[in-house]
Scaffold this active site. Structure first.
Site, short mmCIF file in Angstrom:
data_model
loop_
_atom_site.label_atom_id
_atom_site.label_comp_id
_atom_site.label_asym_id
_atom_site.label_seq_id
_atom_site.Cartn_x
_atom_site.Cartn_y
_atom_site.Cartn_z
CD GLN A 123 -0.66 4.43 10.53
OE1 GLN A 123 0.11 4.51 9.53
NE2 GLN A 123 -1.45 5.51 10.77
CG PHE A 143 2.41 7.65 7.91
CD1 PHE A 143 1.61 7.05 6.91
CD2 PHE A 143 3.85 7.88 7.21
CE1 PHE A 143 2.02 6.44 5.76
CE2 PHE A 143 4.33 7.02 6.32
CZ PHE A 143 3.47 6.07 5.66
CD1 TRP A 196 -2.18 -2.68 7.65
CD2 TRP A 196 -1.14 -4.39 7.59
NE1 TRP A 196 -0.81 -2.20 8.11
CE2 TRP A 196 -0.22 -3.43 7.98
CE3 TRP A 196 -0.71 -5.71 7.46
CZ2 TRP A 196 1.15 -3.63 8.36
CZ3 TRP A 196 0.69 -5.93 7.90
CH2 TRP A 196 1.68 -4.73 8.13
CD GLU A 206 9.43 3.61 11.73
OE1 GLU A 206 9.43 4.06 10.57
OE2 GLU A 206 9.03 2.49 12.34
CG ASP A 213 2.70 2.16 13.87
OD1 ASP A 213 3.14 1.02 13.47
OD2 ASP A 213 3.44 3.24 13.72
C1 FRU Z 1 5.91 2.63 12.18
C2 FRU Z 1 5.62 3.39 11.13
C3 FRU Z 1 5.62 4.98 11.52
C4 FRU Z 1 4.50 5.49 10.41
C5 FRU Z 1 3.60 4.38 10.03
C6 FRU Z 1 2.95 4.14 9.01
O1 FRU Z 1 5.65 1.07 12.23
O2 FRU Z 1 6.47 3.26 10.20
O3 FRU Z 1 6.85 5.80 11.56
O4 FRU Z 1 3.88 6.60 11.13
O5 FRU Z 1 4.28 3.13 10.47
O6 FRU Z 1 2.12 3.04 8.81
#
Ligand code: FRU
Length: 518
Positions: A50, A90, A31, A216, A34
């Site tokens: 991510q 994150f 998976w 975000e 971001d």
């Molecule tokens: C945005 C988010 C961010 C966070 C990350 C977690 O898509 O929610 O705010 O840091 O994804 O995976």
């Protein structure tokens, strides 16, 4: 190390799924969401992101890592910064600390410093809070060490995240600036630091414009307007989920001034306007993309020639965990180069896809010998074989048609039509729309079937489109990047026929070139 991804049509729950994208980054069998820590160094673009290293739904959040020399072909590397018992890792950013301001490297070997959000887990003394932390690398981002003094910036709040850090050169010297969000408050917070370890509060921006979801992944950067170095504006981008213009996740932006302390937007629309005036709608704001699947876009640090290059995550939290692909899930968008131009009397972002000269290196190019006119009908203008991604550049000369555009018909082994995505310009409404309701597998989630549209103004009666169709996405750049629509689509494996369509009159396709890759 090879930098090309292989096509791999696979099945999920016995269902056929489209092949792996050829022009977009996907993790091999895990998976992603971001993009994080985008940074350019010595001819190589680094994409951290991510990543769930152990599955293909969101979880175990860590930073994955991939590199590319052309922003299209990527090589995946081992996980860069991993979740541990205490924290999920994150989103955040990376700076190359050339002067070793942080002391985390040496003057001769400047450290790369990642500034990320520690999302503290159950069992951690800081459980339930989010704060900003550092990790550093002495080997050009291949391996990372978490800083022993983490976190470096905490407000002891639950939704303080997504730090984007850049070097700011002010009149009275330079310093690092961080933009991050208090997601639930719809605010972007600005901090400054001389050493990346100690941060001083500067100011905050927001709430403003769209506030129907969490804010975000902000970014803040300067760009000249119409290439004029004497007229520089600052752009603050803020993603919002849900509550974006097409529903669910999306990115809005503000243009204004940044004086080293505070960002001030030039045009803010009041949520509660004067009596008698109508309240603004989401369509009155400025959006990075008008489609359903362009989120969390951030820009590269240190991009060559001061270019401002961004990558977004090509999905939407409405259905991201259910998209019918496997073993990988989610792709990055194409890289886009940003500039600012005056459009209709005010500056706005112009976005162009970064596509290296694929035509010569890998693709086959098709052109249109003469202009084609259709009236109240449709006509195929290009057919592609199974497994090809298409880069389509088209110009339409509007005639009397009320609606015109292209159909992308998905074809099975015997040439039968199995589904279609349509692109239509509505002449009266001045709107360009992507309709994916009839595309391939649109039924995997109730929120997936949708029609997205954006305002587009013809220039001398001409609509210019650049469209990139990969195996599970369509990205449309209208009027040389004035507006964009990015949507996922999941056609059954097969070919595609591109048809010119006019309803209620005629239209002329005056230019068409198609590059087929795959
Ligand atoms: C945005 C988010 C961010 C966070 C990350 C977690 O898509 O929610 O705010 O840091 O994804 O995976």
């Amino acid at each position: 190390m090879t930098e090309t991804q292989t096509l791999s049509g696979t099945a999920v729950d016995g269902q056929p799924v489209p092949g792996r994208p050829v022009l977009h980054y996907t993790a091999k069998n895990t998976w992603l969401n971001d993009p994080n820590g985008l940074v350019f160094s010595e001819g190589t673009y680094h994409l951290f992101y991510q990543n769930n290293p152990h599955g293909n739904v969101w979880g175990n959040m860590s930073w994955g890592h991939a590199t590319s020399r052309n922003l299209v072909s990527w090589a995946e590397h081992p996980v860069a910064i991993a979740a541990d018992a205490d924290e999920d890792v994150f989103s955040g950013s990376i700076v190359i600390d050339t002067a070793n301001t942080s002391g985390l490297g040496t003057a001769d070997a400047p450290p790369w410093v990642a500034v990320y959000t520690s999302a503290y887990k159950e069992g951690s003394p800081r459980a339930g809070t989010q704060a900003q932390s550092l990790a550093y690398s002495a080997d050009q981002g291949m391996t990372w060490t978490k800083f022993a003094g983490n976190p470096v910036l905490s407000r002891s709040t639950a939704n303080f995240r997504d730090p984007k850090v850049f070097w700011y050169d002010g009149d009275r010297g330079g310093y690092w600036v961080m933009v991050a969000v208090e997601a639930h408050d719809h605010t972007v917070l600005l901090y400054r630091s001389g050493n990346l370890r100690e941060w001083e509060y500067l100011s905050e921006f927001g709430p403003a414009h769209a506030t129907g979801g969490e804010w975000e992944c902000p970014d803040l950067f300067a760009l000249p307007v119409d290439g004029n170095a004497g007229m520089v504006k600052w752009v603050l981008t803020v993603n919002i989920n849900p509550g974006a213009v097409a529903g669910g996740s999306g990115g809005q932006y503000f243009i204004g001034e940044f004086d080293g302390v505070r960002f001030t937007a030039d045009h803010l629309l009041a949520a509660a306007p004067a009596p008698g005036a109508s309240a603004p709608t989401l369509r009155d704001y400025q959006w990075l993309d008008w489609g359903r699947d362009y989120y969390a876009a951030v820009s590269f640090s240190n991009a060559p020639d001061n270019r401002r290059i961004v990558i977004g995550w090509m999905s939407n939290w409405d259905y991201a965990n259910q998209t019918p692909t496997g073993p990988w899930r989610s792709a990055m968008s194409l890289a886009r180069e940003l500039s600012l131009a005056m459009v209709g009397g005010r500056p706005q972002l112009i976005q162009k896809p970064v596509l290296p000269d694929l035509a010569e290196s890998q693709g086959r190019v098709f052109g249109l010998a003469t202009a084609v006119t259709v009236e109240d009908s449709s006509r195929p203008v290009h057919s592609s074989s199974s497994g090809e991604a298409l880069i389509i550049r088209a110009e339409f000369l509007a005639g009397t048609a009320r609606r015109f555009g292209l159909d992308f018909r998905e074809t099975g082994p015997a040439g039968e039509v199995t589904g279609q995505t349509t692109l239509r310009y509505d002449a009266a409404g001045g709107d360009l729309a992507v309709d994916r309701t009839g595309s391939g597998n649109a039924g995997f989630h109730p929120l997936f079937p949708s029609v997205e549209s954006c305002p587009v103004t013809l220039r001398d009666g001409v609509l210019a489109l650049e469209i990139v169709l990969d195996h599970c996405s369509v990205e449309v750049f209208a009027q040389h990047g004035e507006s964009t629509i990015t949507d996922l689509v999941f056609p059954a494996p097969g070919g595609r026929t591109v048809c010119l369509v006019a309803d209620g009159g005629d239209v002329t396709l005056s230019k068409l070139s198609v590059v087929a890759i795959g």
